[in-house]
Scaffold this motif. Structure first.
Motif, PDB file in Angstrom:
ATOM      1  N   TRP A   1       0.855  -1.177   0.000  1.00 42.06           N
ATOM      2  CA  TRP A   1       0.000   0.000   0.000  1.00 42.06           C
ATOM      3  C   TRP A   1       0.896   1.234   0.000  1.00 42.06           C
ATOM      4  CZ3 TRP A   1      -5.237  -0.231  -0.454  1.00 42.06           C
ATOM      5  CH2 TRP A   1      -5.862  -1.444  -0.170  1.00 42.06           C
ATOM      6  N   PHE A   2       0.583   2.164  -0.858  1.00 39.38           N
ATOM      7  CA  PHE A   2       1.230   3.462  -0.909  1.00 39.38           C
ATOM      8  C   PHE A   2       0.141   4.523  -0.818  1.00 39.38           C
ATOM      9  CE2 PHE A   2       5.719   2.904  -2.311  1.00 39.38           C
ATOM     10  CZ  PHE A   2       5.731   1.520  -2.388  1.00 39.38           C
ATOM     11  N   ARG A   3       0.546   5.742  -0.537  1.00 45.38           N
ATOM     12  CA  ARG A   3      -0.413   6.847  -0.534  1.00 45.38           C
ATOM     13  C   ARG A   3       0.251   8.106  -1.079  1.00 45.38           C
ATOM     14  NH1 ARG A   3      -0.960   7.781   6.049  1.00 45.38           N
ATOM     15  NH2 ARG A   3       1.103   8.715   6.380  1.00 45.38           N
ATOM     16  N   GLN A   4      -0.581   8.975  -1.584  1.00 44.77           N
ATOM     17  CA  GLN A   4      -0.096  10.245  -2.114  1.00 44.77           C
ATOM     18  C   GLN A   4      -1.040  11.356  -1.694  1.00 44.77           C
ATOM     19  OE1 GLN A   4       0.627  10.329  -6.355  1.00 44.77           O
ATOM     20  NE2 GLN A   4       2.014  12.057  -6.140  1.00 44.77           N
ATOM     21  N   ALA A   5      -0.488  12.268  -0.929  1.00 47.23           N
ATOM     22  CA  ALA A   5      -1.242  13.437  -0.484  1.00 47.23           C
ATOM     23  C   ALA A   5      -1.042  14.564  -1.492  1.00 47.23           C
ATOM     24  CB  ALA A   5      -0.772  13.866   0.900  1.00 47.23           C
ATOM     25  N   PRO A   6      -1.947  15.520  -1.537  1.00 46.41           N
ATOM     26  CA  PRO A   6      -1.816  16.627  -2.485  1.00 46.41           C
ATOM     27  C   PRO A   6      -0.480  17.349  -2.336  1.00 46.41           C
ATOM     28  CG  PRO A   6      -3.985  16.638  -1.479  1.00 46.41           C
ATOM     29  CD  PRO A   6      -3.195  15.600  -0.757  1.00 46.41           C
TER      30      PRO A   6
ATOM     31  N   GLY B   1       8.617  -1.342   0.983  1.00 49.48           N
ATOM     32  CA  GLY B   1       8.309  -0.522  -0.167  1.00 49.48           C
ATOM     33  C   GLY B   1       9.085  -0.775  -1.431  1.00 49.48           C
ATOM     34  N   TYR B   2       9.739  -1.927  -1.562  1.00 46.84           N
ATOM     35  CA  TYR B   2      10.462  -2.238  -2.792  1.00 46.84           C
ATOM     36  C   TYR B   2       9.469  -2.796  -3.809  1.00 46.84           C
ATOM     37  CZ  TYR B   2      14.379  -1.914   0.411  1.00 46.84           C
ATOM     38  OH  TYR B   2      15.273  -1.480   1.364  1.00 46.84           O
ATOM     39  N   VAL B   3       9.370  -2.119  -4.943  1.00 45.79           N
ATOM     40  CA  VAL B   3       8.431  -2.516  -5.984  1.00 45.79           C
ATOM     41  C   VAL B   3       9.196  -2.770  -7.273  1.00 45.79           C
ATOM     42  CG1 VAL B   3       6.450  -1.772  -7.368  1.00 45.79           C
ATOM     43  CG2 VAL B   3       6.542  -1.214  -4.939  1.00 45.79           C
ATOM     44  N   ASP B   4       8.910  -3.892  -7.912  1.00 48.11           N
ATOM     45  CA  ASP B   4       9.549  -4.209  -9.182  1.00 48.11           C
ATOM     46  C   ASP B   4       8.931  -3.343 -10.276  1.00 48.11           C
ATOM     47  OD1 ASP B   4      10.289  -5.327 -11.660  1.00 48.11           O
ATOM     48  OD2 ASP B   4      10.606  -7.282 -10.727  1.00 48.11           O
ATOM     49  N   PRO B   5       9.682  -2.381 -10.806  1.00 54.22           N
ATOM     50  CA  PRO B   5       9.084  -1.445 -11.782  1.00 54.22           C
ATOM     51  C   PRO B   5       8.663  -2.117 -13.084  1.00 54.22           C
ATOM     52  CG  PRO B   5      11.455  -1.140 -11.686  1.00 54.22           C
ATOM     53  CD  PRO B   5      11.107  -2.086 -10.583  1.00 54.22           C
ATOM     54  N   GLU B   6       9.255  -3.272 -13.385  1.00 54.37           N
ATOM     55  CA  GLU B   6       8.936  -3.924 -14.656  1.00 54.37           C
ATOM     56  C   GLU B   6       7.640  -4.725 -14.571  1.00 54.37           C
ATOM     57  OE1 GLU B   6      12.081  -6.326 -16.167  1.00 54.37           O
ATOM     58  OE2 GLU B   6      10.985  -6.921 -17.976  1.00 54.37           O
TER      59      GLU B   6
END
Length: 122
Positions: A35-40, A103-108
């Motif tokens: 899970w990630f989040r992005q605030a304004p 938080g390591y995510v495989d970008p491919e």
């Protein structure tokens, strides 16, 4: 793998919400999920992750002790239980596959859900 996140909404500070992320595809249960989040006006940030079995979880310091992530592989669904919500938790929350550790995510190979808005009023 396709992801659909839902469960966001408006809640008062101190309240709770549970987000769900439903995954489709035959290999969905084999991925670590995050899970990630992005605030304004801010960058997207890591919130929590769970291994494919659910036995190992990681949390950002800002949510430790308040948020819990879990998964039900029989339903191909990952959950984020959020308690004691604060105004600073207001953000769009995203689920993602291939997330390992803090938080390591495989970008491919990663797949991202469309996001669900969480708004905490003070």
């Amino acid at each position: 793998v396709q992801l659909q996140a839902f469960g966001g909404g408006l809640v008062q500070a101190g309240g709770s919400l549970r987000l769900s992320c439903a995954a489709s595809g035959p290999t969905a249960a084999k991925y670590g999920m995050g899970w990630f989040r992005q605030a304004p006006g801010k960058n997207r940030e890591f919130v929590a992750s769970t291994s494919w079995s659910g036995a190992t979880t990681y949390y950002a310091d800002s949510v430790k002790g308040r948020f819990t992530t879990s998964r039900d592989n029989a339903k191909n669904t990952v959950y984020l239980q959020m308690n004691s919500l604060k105004s600073e938790d207001t953000a769009i929350y995203y689920c993602v596959t291939t997330c390992a550790g803090p938080g390591y995510v495989d970008p491919e190979f990663a797949s991202w859900g469309q996001g669900t808005q969480v708004t905490v009023s003070s």
